[in-house]
Structure formats: C-alpha cells, structure tokens
Motif scaffolding. Structure first.
Motif, PDB file in Angstrom:
ATOM      1  N   PRO A 311     -10.844   0.771  -5.518  1.00  0.00           N
ATOM      2  CA  PRO A 311     -10.326   0.634  -6.882  1.00  0.00           C
ATOM      3  C   PRO A 311      -8.961  -0.048  -6.952  1.00  0.00           C
ATOM      4  CG  PRO A 311     -10.221   2.923  -6.130  1.00  0.00           C
ATOM      5  CD  PRO A 311     -10.941   2.155  -5.071  1.00  0.00           C
ATOM      6  N   GLU A 312      -8.264  -0.118  -5.816  1.00  0.00           N
ATOM      7  CA  GLU A 312      -6.944  -0.772  -5.816  1.00  0.00           C
ATOM      8  C   GLU A 312      -7.048  -2.298  -5.842  1.00  0.00           C
ATOM      9  OE1 GLU A 312      -3.721   1.653  -3.568  1.00  0.00           O
ATOM     10  OE2 GLU A 312      -5.463   1.505  -2.255  1.00  0.00           O
ATOM     11  N   CYS A 313      -8.221  -2.817  -5.486  1.00  0.00           N
ATOM     12  CA  CYS A 313      -8.397  -4.269  -5.375  1.00  0.00           C
ATOM     13  C   CYS A 313      -9.053  -4.817  -6.645  1.00  0.00           C
ATOM     14  CB  CYS A 313      -9.267  -4.582  -4.153  1.00  0.00           C
ATOM     15  SG  CYS A 313      -9.673  -6.319  -3.990  1.00  0.00           S
ATOM     16  N   ILE A 314      -8.452  -5.853  -7.220  1.00  0.00           N
ATOM     17  CA  ILE A 314      -8.988  -6.419  -8.461  1.00  0.00           C
ATOM     18  C   ILE A 314      -9.752  -7.727  -8.172  1.00  0.00           C
ATOM     19  CG2 ILE A 314      -7.277  -5.326  -9.968  1.00  0.00           C
ATOM     20  CD1 ILE A 314      -5.833  -8.134  -9.982  1.00  0.00           C
ATOM     21  N   ALA A 315     -10.495  -7.718  -7.056  1.00  0.00           N
ATOM     22  CA  ALA A 315     -11.192  -8.937  -6.619  1.00  0.00           C
ATOM     23  C   ALA A 315     -12.089  -9.518  -7.717  1.00  0.00           C
ATOM     24  CB  ALA A 315     -12.016  -8.636  -5.369  1.00  0.00           C
ATOM     25  N   GLY A 316     -12.758  -8.650  -8.485  1.00  0.00           N
ATOM     26  CA  GLY A 316     -13.652  -9.137  -9.541  1.00  0.00           C
ATOM     27  C   GLY A 316     -12.902  -9.986 -10.561  1.00  0.00           C
ATOM     28  N   GLU A 317     -11.726  -9.506 -10.966  1.00  0.00           N
ATOM     29  CA  GLU A 317     -10.937 -10.269 -11.949  1.00  0.00           C
ATOM     30  C   GLU A 317     -10.396 -11.564 -11.347  1.00  0.00           C
ATOM     31  OE1 GLU A 317      -8.382  -7.520 -14.635  1.00  0.00           O
ATOM     32  OE2 GLU A 317      -8.940  -6.359 -12.871  1.00  0.00           O
ATOM     33  N   ILE A 318     -10.050 -11.499 -10.052  1.00  0.00           N
ATOM     34  CA  ILE A 318      -9.565 -12.711  -9.380  1.00  0.00           C
ATOM     35  C   ILE A 318     -10.687 -13.749  -9.337  1.00  0.00           C
ATOM     36  CG2 ILE A 318      -8.735 -13.664  -7.161  1.00  0.00           C
ATOM     37  CD1 ILE A 318      -6.655 -11.805  -8.338  1.00  0.00           C
ATOM     38  N   MET A 319     -11.892 -13.306  -8.980  1.00  0.00           N
ATOM     39  CA  MET A 319     -12.980 -14.268  -8.769  1.00  0.00           C
ATOM     40  C   MET A 319     -13.569 -14.794 -10.064  1.00  0.00           C
ATOM     41  SD  MET A 319     -14.709 -12.981  -5.281  1.00  0.00           S
ATOM     42  CE  MET A 319     -14.788 -11.293  -5.776  1.00  0.00           C
ATOM     43  N   GLU A 327      -0.828 -11.666  -9.617  1.00  0.00           N
ATOM     44  CA  GLU A 327      -0.828 -10.661 -10.690  1.00  0.00           C
ATOM     45  C   GLU A 327      -1.391  -9.323 -10.203  1.00  0.00           C
ATOM     46  OE1 GLU A 327      -1.433 -12.644 -14.863  1.00  0.00           O
ATOM     47  OE2 GLU A 327      -2.727 -13.659 -13.436  1.00  0.00           O
ATOM     48  N   CYS A 328      -1.889  -9.292  -8.982  1.00  0.00           N
ATOM     49  CA  CYS A 328      -2.326  -8.021  -8.384  1.00  0.00           C
ATOM     50  C   CYS A 328      -1.095  -7.293  -7.852  1.00  0.00           C
ATOM     51  CB  CYS A 328      -3.314  -8.287  -7.248  1.00  0.00           C
ATOM     52  SG  CYS A 328      -3.685  -6.809  -6.306  1.00  0.00           S
ATOM     53  N   GLN A 329      -0.958  -6.034  -8.200  1.00  0.00           N
ATOM     54  CA  GLN A 329       0.259  -5.286  -7.817  1.00  0.00           C
ATOM     55  C   GLN A 329       0.401  -5.142  -6.300  1.00  0.00           C
ATOM     56  OE1 GLN A 329       0.292  -1.064  -8.530  1.00  0.00           O
ATOM     57  NE2 GLN A 329      -1.895  -1.023  -8.998  1.00  0.00           N
ATOM     58  N   HIS A 330      -0.697  -5.321  -5.562  1.00  0.00           N
ATOM     59  CA  HIS A 330      -0.621  -5.124  -4.112  1.00  0.00           C
ATOM     60  C   HIS A 330      -0.423  -6.416  -3.331  1.00  0.00           C
ATOM     61  CE1 HIS A 330      -1.583  -1.009  -4.814  1.00  0.00           C
ATOM     62  NE2 HIS A 330      -2.750  -1.309  -5.369  1.00  0.00           N
ATOM     63  N   PHE A 331      -0.458  -7.559  -4.023  1.00  0.00           N
ATOM     64  CA  PHE A 331      -0.347  -8.859  -3.352  1.00  0.00           C
ATOM     65  C   PHE A 331       0.955  -8.955  -2.549  1.00  0.00           C
ATOM     66  CE2 PHE A 331       1.243 -13.231  -3.277  1.00  0.00           C
ATOM     67  CZ  PHE A 331       0.185 -13.888  -2.674  1.00  0.00           C
ATOM     68  N   GLY A 332       0.825  -9.216  -1.248  1.00  0.00           N
ATOM     69  CA  GLY A 332       2.006  -9.412  -0.401  1.00  0.00           C
ATOM     70  C   GLY A 332       2.752  -8.131  -0.078  1.00  0.00           C
ATOM     71  N   LYS A 334       1.183  -4.098  -0.249  1.00  0.00           N
ATOM     72  CA  LYS A 334       0.212  -3.284   0.482  1.00  0.00           C
ATOM     73  C   LYS A 334      -0.927  -4.159   1.043  1.00  0.00           C
ATOM     74  CE  LYS A 334      -2.016   1.154  -0.444  1.00  0.00           C
ATOM     75  NZ  LYS A 334      -2.334   2.097  -1.528  1.00  0.00           N
ATOM     76  N   CYS A 335      -1.154  -5.312   0.439  1.00  0.00           N
ATOM     77  CA  CYS A 335      -2.268  -6.171   0.848  1.00  0.00           C
ATOM     78  C   CYS A 335      -1.757  -7.496   1.413  1.00  0.00           C
ATOM     79  CB  CYS A 335      -3.184  -6.431  -0.360  1.00  0.00           C
ATOM     80  SG  CYS A 335      -4.630  -7.418   0.064  1.00  0.00           S
ATOM     81  N   LYS A 336      -1.997  -7.692   2.687  1.00  0.00           N
ATOM     82  CA  LYS A 336      -1.609  -8.919   3.394  1.00  0.00           C
ATOM     83  C   LYS A 336      -2.768  -9.300   4.322  1.00  0.00           C
ATOM     84  CE  LYS A 336       3.196  -7.434   3.731  1.00  0.00           C
ATOM     85  NZ  LYS A 336       4.352  -7.309   4.593  1.00  0.00           N
ATOM     86  N   PRO A 340      -5.611  -6.330   5.010  1.00  0.00           N
ATOM     87  CA  PRO A 340      -6.175  -6.641   3.679  1.00  0.00           C
ATOM     88  C   PRO A 340      -6.791  -5.418   3.007  1.00  0.00           C
ATOM     89  CG  PRO A 340      -7.646  -7.380   5.439  1.00  0.00           C
ATOM     90  CD  PRO A 340      -6.413  -6.854   6.112  1.00  0.00           C
ATOM     91  N   LEU A 341      -6.577  -5.338   1.705  1.00  0.00           N
ATOM     92  CA  LEU A 341      -7.275  -4.302   0.927  1.00  0.00           C
ATOM     93  C   LEU A 341      -8.611  -4.817   0.433  1.00  0.00           C
ATOM     94  CD1 LEU A 341      -4.596  -2.702  -1.446  1.00  0.00           C
ATOM     95  CD2 LEU A 341      -5.621  -1.716   0.593  1.00  0.00           C
ATOM     96  N   GLY A 342      -8.701  -6.132   0.269  1.00  0.00           N
ATOM     97  CA  GLY A 342      -9.931  -6.715  -0.258  1.00  0.00           C
ATOM     98  C   GLY A 342     -10.258  -8.029   0.422  1.00  0.00           C
ATOM     99  N   ALA A 343     -11.523  -8.461   0.232  1.00  0.00           N
ATOM    100  CA  ALA A 343     -11.997  -9.658   0.911  1.00  0.00           C
ATOM    101  C   ALA A 343     -11.230 -10.936   0.540  1.00  0.00           C
ATOM    102  CB  ALA A 343     -13.483  -9.830   0.618  1.00  0.00           C
ATOM    103  N   PRO A 344     -10.748 -11.116  -0.707  1.00  0.00           N
ATOM    104  CA  PRO A 344     -10.055 -12.381  -1.006  1.00  0.00           C
ATOM    105  C   PRO A 344      -8.782 -12.597  -0.188  1.00  0.00           C
ATOM    106  CG  PRO A 344     -10.710 -11.290  -3.041  1.00  0.00           C
ATOM    107  CD  PRO A 344     -10.971 -10.312  -1.932  1.00  0.00           C
ATOM    108  N   MET A 345      -8.275 -11.532   0.463  1.00  0.00           N
ATOM    109  CA  MET A 345      -7.099 -11.688   1.314  1.00  0.00           C
ATOM    110  C   MET A 345      -7.509 -11.978   2.764  1.00  0.00           C
ATOM    111  SD  MET A 345      -3.872 -11.892   1.300  1.00  0.00           S
ATOM    112  CE  MET A 345      -2.829 -11.091   0.081  1.00  0.00           C
ATOM    113  N   VAL A 346      -8.807 -11.879   3.057  1.00  0.00           N
ATOM    114  CA  VAL A 346      -9.273 -12.072   4.427  1.00  0.00           C
ATOM    115  C   VAL A 346      -9.717 -13.503   4.663  1.00  0.00           C
ATOM    116  CG1 VAL A 346     -11.030 -11.417   6.121  1.00  0.00           C
ATOM    117  CG2 VAL A 346     -10.054  -9.686   4.604  1.00  0.00           C
TER     118      VAL A 346
HETATM  119  S1  SF4 Z   1      -7.444  -8.887  -1.962  1.00  0.00           S
HETATM  120 FE1  SF4 Z   1      -5.476  -7.827  -2.077  1.00  0.00          FE
HETATM  121  S2  SF4 Z   1      -4.115  -9.126  -3.312  1.00  0.00           S
HETATM  122 FE2  SF4 Z   1      -6.254  -9.808  -3.647  1.00  0.00          FE
HETATM  123  S3  SF4 Z   1      -6.939  -8.655  -5.448  1.00  0.00           S
HETATM  124 FE3  SF4 Z   1      -7.565  -7.430  -3.685  1.00  0.00          FE
HETATM  125  S4  SF4 Z   1      -5.849  -6.003  -3.330  1.00  0.00           S
HETATM  126 FE4  SF4 Z   1      -5.088  -7.623  -4.699  1.00  0.00          FE
END
Ligand code: SF4
Length: 367
Positions: A311-319, A327-332, A334-336, A340-346
């Motif tokens: 639930p912390e990852c907003i990948a759906g809205e990004i994609m 605009e994701c609060q975890h970018f850079g 908690k998520c690097k 990575p918290l979600g696939a778009p960071m991988v």
């Molecule tokens: S991959 Fe990381 S930075 Fe991208 S939306 Fe998910 S949590 Fe946020």
C-alpha cells in the motif's frame, strides 16, 4: 539517416526543438507509452528542454513494473517449494513479492538463474533431465515471440521438463485503460516502437477513432522522440487525431507476421491483472490448451492467494501517468534502487528508476 549516431545528433535535436517551440500554442499532455522511451527522455534531458506547455506523461510500458505481486509470489513458490530451476530475465529477480523477491529466494538456496533468452532455459532443461526448469515469461508483445518459440522448440525436441510461467501484457488495452480513467488528462500518445515492430500498426486505428487522440509510433533515440513529439504536437494543434509512424525505419504497417504467427501458435488473449491496477479485459496472453504441458501454472497446479500490492507504493498512479515519481512520498527516501518498495524503482524501464538515476531530483530529496 543511416547511422545510429545521427539519431543522437545535437544539431538535429536542436532543430526539432526549435520547430516544436514554434508549433506549440496551447498546453498539451503527451504520454510516451514505453518505459524505454521514458528512460531516454529523462536520461537525455529532453524533459527540461521542451517548452513548458508540453508535459510528458510516463505510461505503463514497463514490463517488470506491471507484473503483479501475485505472479512474483508464484515464481518464488515454484523456486522454493517445487525445487525447480527458475530462470528469469535479470530485472525480475529483484522485484519484491508479498513475502520475498526471487533474489531473496536465491539467497535462501533456491536455484534461480538469470538468462538473456528462454532458449537458454530449454538448453538447461535438456542438460538437467532430472529437474524441472521454468522460465518466467513476462513482457509485452515484444518478448512474446521468443517465449512462444521456446515452447515450440521444447515440444519439437521432446523436452518434457520445461515450462513457462507466462504473464504477457498488451499495449492497446493499456492505452484504453489510461483513456478510460477519469483522472487521465492525456491528449496524445507516443506509441511503443518495439511493440509495433512485432504487432504492426493496425491495432491503433480503432483507438484513435474511439478516443480522438493522436498516436505517433515512435523510436527511442533523442531525435526519434523529438520528432515523435513534433508530429503529435502538429496533429494536436491542427485538431487532428490519426495514427502516424515516426519509426518507419523499423516498424512496418503489418508488423512482423512471422513473429505474430509464432505468438498465436502458443498463446491466446486473456484478461490480465496489472500491478497497481485492476484486471484489464483481454489485455494479456496465456498458454493455449494445446501447449498445457508447457504451462507452469497447470503443470504445478499453482493456487496461491492473491496478495495485495504494497500500500505504500503508488505504482498504479505512476503507470497511468496520474502522478510523477517524485510525487511519491517514498521516492529517494524509503524507496531507492538498492531497497525498492515497488517495481518501478527496480526496472531499467521503470519511471521511478529513471528519475532516480538521471533527473537529479533524487540528490535533492536525499540532501
Ligand atoms: S516504486 Fe518507490 S518511488 Fe515509485 S511509486 Fe513505488 S514506492 Fe514510490
């Protein structure tokens, strides 16, 4: 133009930028569908050079990013509980599942191997007749021919210990999903050049007709992208909506018919769940009944409860282009890429990874 270097020419890029600036009079939101295009736009600084009234919106065309958590869980389950040799393209093994990633499974002793081609997996199966070998067959229409070919090859060679865990997704239904979202404000699309090299262009005419948006099939080099943007802007400014082909040096109207025949020999169209989104009707491929012996889901009778997305990852809205990675609060934070918290960071094609590596925003966030 003959050489790749010409598609990276600063002079040609500047001339196209000048023409874009001269052509645009209103605000336009243009979505580049493919993650490879996103990376090229960010890496080459094109986003910062465009006039302010052109907003590039990053689309869902990253195969790793759209693969749902439940499928990662199935791959982990096969590797950990069925003692198979689980073969995969590189990016997939770092994508978090609900419990662990394939990389963590490997660290715990599972036999997980990174390959560049599914045909290598068939070879591994032949060399290990006492083990089951499964290839994690993900991707858009682009990777489907090679995955289908591996199944045809295994059947022909009577390799009975080979199967694929298939989760292919298709671009045209994803464009429909974007256009049907009430939060979407996309005015035009840069179509994914590599996908159209396989599938051709004909699938896009009904979309242009239905949604009245230009779709310009576009390549990946800076000059390709700028030319695709210019063609889209010219249509928008003229009030037109048609399919155009900027990537004509690679994409033919009918696509690669041999590759299409290979796909349809093994796969049929089915509903698919996309990460961070809903099930999109008729948006993917599944293995046909005639090849069920090579379908890992059937062969191993996999039944795993659908795990919710993080639930912390907003990948759906990004994609869907509703939000930008920063605009994701975890970018850079908690998520690097290393955690990575979600696939778009991988993925190499993920929008979050593109912004992290090339935009300079990550340094500001981390500072
Ligand atoms: S991959 Fe990381 S930075 Fe991208 S939306 Fe998910 S949590 Fe946020």
């Amino acid at each position: 133009m003959k050489y790749l270097s010409e598609y990276r020419s600063p002079e040609l890029a500047e001339a196209l930028l000048k023409e874009i600036r001269q052509s645009v009079t209103k605000d336009w939101n243009i979505m580049e569908v493919c993650g490879g295009q996103t990376h090229s736009l960010v890496k080459n600084g094109i986003l910062n050079m465009l006039p302010q009234n052109i907003q590039m919106i990053h689309g869902p065309g990253c195969p790793v990013c759209v693969t749902p958590v439940s499928l990662i869980d199935k791959a982990v389950h096969l590797a950990m509980d069925h003692d198979v040799i689980l073969c995969s393209y590189g990016d997939m093994i770092r994508v978090p599942g609900s419990g662990m990633s394939l990389l963590e499974a490997k660290a715990r002793g599972a036999d997980v191997r990174i390959l560049y081609s599914p045909l290598e997996a068939v070879k591994i199966a032949k060399e290990n007749p006492g083990k089951e070998v499964v290839f994690f067959a993900v991707g858009f229409e682009t990777t489907a021919p090679a995955n289908a070919l591996s199944v045809i090859h295994a059947k022909r060679e009577r390799v009975k210990n080979y199967s694929i865990l298939a989760s292919h997704v298709l671009v045209p239904p994803a464009i429909e999903e974007v256009m049907n979202d009430e939060l979407s404000n996309v005015n035009g699309f840069l179509g994914a050049g590599h996908v159209c090299a396989i599938m051709g262009i004909y699938e896009y005419y009904p979309l242009v007709e239905k949604y009245k948006v230009p779709i310009v099939i576009t390549g990946f080099e800076p000059v390709d992208l700028l030319e695709g943007i210019l063609m889209t802007v010219k249509q928008l400014e003229a009030g037109e909506a048609k399919v155009e082909n900027q990537y004509a040096r690679i994409v033919k109207e009918e696509g690669n018919t041999k590759a299409q025949q290979t796909i349809y020999e093994v796969f049929e169209v089915t509903d698919r769940l996309w990460r961070g989104m809903e099930v999109i009707p008729m948006s993917g491929y599944k293995v046909k009944a005639a090849y069920r012996d090579f379908d890992a889901e059937k062969k191993f009778n996999i039944h795993i409860e659908e795990a919710p997305e993080n639930p912390e990852c907003i990948a759906g809205e990004i994609m869907k282009g509703i939000k930008k990675p920063f605009e994701c609060q975890h970018f850079g934070k908690k998520c690097k890429p290393v955690s990575p918290l979600g696939a778009p960071m991988v993925s190499n094609e993920g929008a979050c990874a593109a912004y992290y590596h090339y935009s300079g925003i990550a340094e500001q966030v981390e500072a």
